[in-house]
Scaffold this motif. Sequence first.
Motif, mmCIF file in Angstrom:
data_model
loop_
_atom_site.group_PDB
_atom_site.id
_atom_site.type_symbol
_atom_site.label_atom_id
_atom_site.label_comp_id
_atom_site.label_asym_id
_atom_site.label_seq_id
_atom_site.Cartn_x
_atom_site.Cartn_y
_atom_site.Cartn_z
ATOM 1 N N HIS A 32 0.832 -1.208 0.000
ATOM 2 C CA HIS A 32 0.000 0.000 0.000
ATOM 3 C C HIS A 32 0.867 1.260 0.000
ATOM 4 N N PRO A 33 1.734 1.431 -0.989
ATOM 5 C CA PRO A 33 2.555 2.653 -1.022
ATOM 6 C C PRO A 33 1.730 3.921 -1.212
ATOM 7 N N ILE A 34 0.620 3.819 -1.952
ATOM 8 C CA ILE A 34 -0.207 5.012 -2.181
ATOM 9 C C ILE A 34 -0.850 5.468 -0.865
ATOM 10 N N ILE A 35 -1.324 4.505 -0.072
ATOM 11 C CA ILE A 35 -1.941 4.861 1.214
ATOM 12 C C ILE A 35 -0.910 5.502 2.135
ATOM 13 N N THR A 36 0.289 4.931 2.174
ATOM 14 C CA THR A 36 1.350 5.509 3.007
ATOM 15 C C THR A 36 1.697 6.920 2.555
ATOM 16 N N THR A 37 1.795 7.113 1.248
ATOM 17 C CA THR A 37 2.093 8.444 0.713
ATOM 18 C C THR A 37 1.004 9.444 1.072
ATOM 19 N N LEU A 38 -0.246 9.024 0.942
ATOM 20 C CA LEU A 38 -1.358 9.920 1.276
ATOM 21 C C LEU A 38 -1.387 10.243 2.768
ATOM 22 N N HIS B 222 1.260 10.444 4.730
ATOM 23 C CA HIS B 222 2.318 11.435 4.951
ATOM 24 C C HIS B 222 1.885 12.809 4.440
ATOM 25 N N LEU B 223 1.229 12.832 3.300
ATOM 26 C CA LEU B 223 0.759 14.109 2.761
ATOM 27 C C LEU B 223 -0.288 14.728 3.685
ATOM 28 N N HIS B 224 -1.171 13.883 4.190
ATOM 29 C CA HIS B 224 -2.206 14.345 5.110
ATOM 30 C C HIS B 224 -1.577 14.920 6.380
ATOM 31 N N ALA B 225 -0.573 14.194 6.929
ATOM 32 C CA ALA B 225 0.096 14.660 8.148
ATOM 33 C C ALA B 225 0.883 15.941 7.891
ATOM 34 N N ALA B 226 1.542 16.017 6.722
ATOM 35 C CA ALA B 226 2.326 17.205 6.394
ATOM 36 C C ALA B 226 1.447 18.445 6.269
ATOM 37 N N LEU B 227 0.203 18.270 5.890
ATOM 38 C CA LEU B 227 -0.722 19.402 5.799
ATOM 39 C C LEU B 227 -1.366 19.715 7.150
ATOM 40 N N LEU B 228 -1.672 18.671 7.919
ATOM 41 C CA LEU B 228 -2.361 18.874 9.191
ATOM 42 C C LEU B 228 -1.455 19.456 10.272
ATOM 43 N N LEU C 182 -0.869 11.860 15.602
ATOM 44 C CA LEU C 182 -1.295 10.471 15.434
ATOM 45 C C LEU C 182 -1.330 10.086 13.957
ATOM 46 N N VAL C 183 -1.730 11.016 13.101
ATOM 47 C CA VAL C 183 -1.701 10.744 11.662
ATOM 48 C C VAL C 183 -0.269 10.520 11.201
ATOM 49 N N MET C 184 0.675 11.324 11.718
ATOM 50 C CA MET C 184 2.083 11.120 11.390
ATOM 51 C C MET C 184 2.564 9.756 11.886
ATOM 52 N N GLY C 185 2.120 9.371 13.091
ATOM 53 C CA GLY C 185 2.476 8.048 13.603
ATOM 54 C C GLY C 185 1.907 6.936 12.745
ATOM 55 N N MET C 186 0.679 7.098 12.273
ATOM 56 C CA MET C 186 0.075 6.114 11.370
ATOM 57 C C MET C 186 0.862 6.024 10.065
ATOM 58 N N ALA C 187 1.287 7.176 9.549
ATOM 59 C CA ALA C 187 2.063 7.181 8.310
ATOM 60 C C ALA C 187 3.390 6.454 8.495
ATOM 61 N N GLY C 188 4.078 6.747 9.614
ATOM 62 C CA GLY C 188 5.336 6.054 9.885
ATOM 63 C C GLY C 188 5.146 4.566 10.094
ATOM 64 N N GLY C 189 4.095 4.208 10.838
ATOM 65 C CA GLY C 189 3.826 2.787 11.060
ATOM 66 C C GLY C 189 3.448 2.058 9.790
ATOM 67 N N ALA C 190 2.655 2.711 8.939
ATOM 68 C CA ALA C 190 2.251 2.088 7.677
ATOM 69 C C ALA C 190 3.464 1.849 6.784
ATOM 70 N N LEU D 290 6.585 1.500 7.765
ATOM 71 C CA LEU D 290 7.446 0.493 8.389
ATOM 72 C C LEU D 290 6.894 -0.916 8.177
ATOM 73 N N VAL D 291 5.600 -1.093 8.393
ATOM 74 C CA VAL D 291 4.978 -2.408 8.203
ATOM 75 C C VAL D 291 5.062 -2.831 6.737
ATOM 76 N N ASP D 292 4.833 -1.896 5.839
ATOM 77 C CA ASP D 292 4.898 -2.216 4.414
ATOM 78 C C ASP D 292 6.312 -2.607 3.992
ATOM 79 N N ALA D 293 7.316 -1.924 4.547
ATOM 80 C CA ALA D 293 8.705 -2.265 4.228
ATOM 81 C C ALA D 293 9.059 -3.652 4.770
ATOM 82 N N CYS D 294 8.576 -3.978 5.968
ATOM 83 C CA CYS D 294 8.792 -5.332 6.518
ATOM 84 C C CYS D 294 8.128 -6.385 5.623
ATOM 85 N N TRP D 295 6.906 -6.113 5.235
ATOM 86 C CA TRP D 295 6.176 -7.050 4.372
ATOM 87 C C TRP D 295 6.891 -7.253 3.050
#
Length: 422
Positions: free
Chosen positions: A336-342, A344-350, A374-382, A384-389
């Motif tokens: 889900h690279p698109i979700i992770t990117t979105l 980060h974009l959401h957190a960068a704006l918020l 929390l949105v930034m934390g979700m972006a970082g976690g997403a 990280l999990v995607d990179a592990c996967w």
Amino acid sequence: MNTPPAFSVLVCLRLLLAVLPLPGQSLLNHDHQLSSPLTSYLRLNEGLWLLDHNIDPYIGGAFHHSPLLLSLFSTIVSPLPIIWAVSDAVGAWALLRIWRARQGLSSQKGTRSDVENLIVSAYLLNPYLLLPSLALSTSTFENTLTLLALMFASEAKVPFALLATAFAVHLTPSSILLLLPILMVLVSSPVSHLASPRPFYGSLKRIPFLFGEFILYWLVLVGAACIITGGSWNWVRASWGASLTLPDLTPNPGLWWYFFTEMFDHFRPFFLMVFSVHLVIYILPICIKFQHDPLYAAFLLVGVLGTFKAYLTLADPGLFLSMISIFPEVHGYLRHPIITTLLHLHAALLLPLQHVLWVTEGRGNANFYYAASLVMGMAGGAGLVDACWAGMRIAVGDAKVRTEEKVDNEKGKMVWWEVVQQ
């Protein structure tokens, strides 16, 4: 060294930004997303002023930088923006050298210029890294030392790798998470083995000796810090202790500050222990799972720090996002690279929006800014999990493709045989 064209162009532009006066420099210096109490340029200047007036900077509780930085900027060079620009250039150069070592190339020889241009651009044009550097946050030096440690480890330059690691750990103790994968890279190889996992093949007997050498370098730096402070140990609690005790609850993009703002003092020591140990528990599982590729394990631990660090700034997840450019083999396996990117974009704006609403305009409260954190934390976690996967899926995925091709061929043969019989 043979560098791609983008490196020279972007470094020149970065030096130009350092030389030219920026109209919003004061806003950048005061931005809590770009610098923390441990990396703030304003607090560094305050410490230098106190030192010039023969006052111990570590007594008041406002100065948390390492004595090594204090000595560097008080005796050798002034804290000018050009120093941060040079640090960015060195970081991009180190990232490029790590890529070449991973590809099994000489550090003096490049590959396709478009790939190397992308790697250099991913570092020098990353807003998560560029803005903290323009804000003169010392997190820029921490990222550069981390990349230098990984570069020297990838090139099997043992003393330089351990010395750079000792410097990184001295500036920010949380960098100790990277020590084990760096030692594993030194006794094995940085070349990618994600597609062909195998048991760790390095010399485990060398690791205790390398660890002893690291401790020696680290103790030398501790001794130097004590000499700089006139034999006082106040700097240990003010600098290293701040990451463990969280004395300053200035808002930042991390997950710690709001939690401990609402925490009763009676429970504070227990949860400080829980949050600190939470970082450490990732080391062994990641290093064991990716023992066949310790450089990728180091990359994942950089992602852990970029998500769960105590005093987080944008420079911490920025390093993780820039480093993914040197692992192109996993890009096709990200789910889900698109979700992770979105995210980060959401957190960068918020983050800047909620910061202005709360701190500047006074129309919100801490919950607004922490929701963006929390949105930034979700972006970082997403991420990280995607990179592990992706790191695990690359091996299983290739085997699955071969199995499916084999099954399809057998089915085709069976259909052909039935047709012939008829």
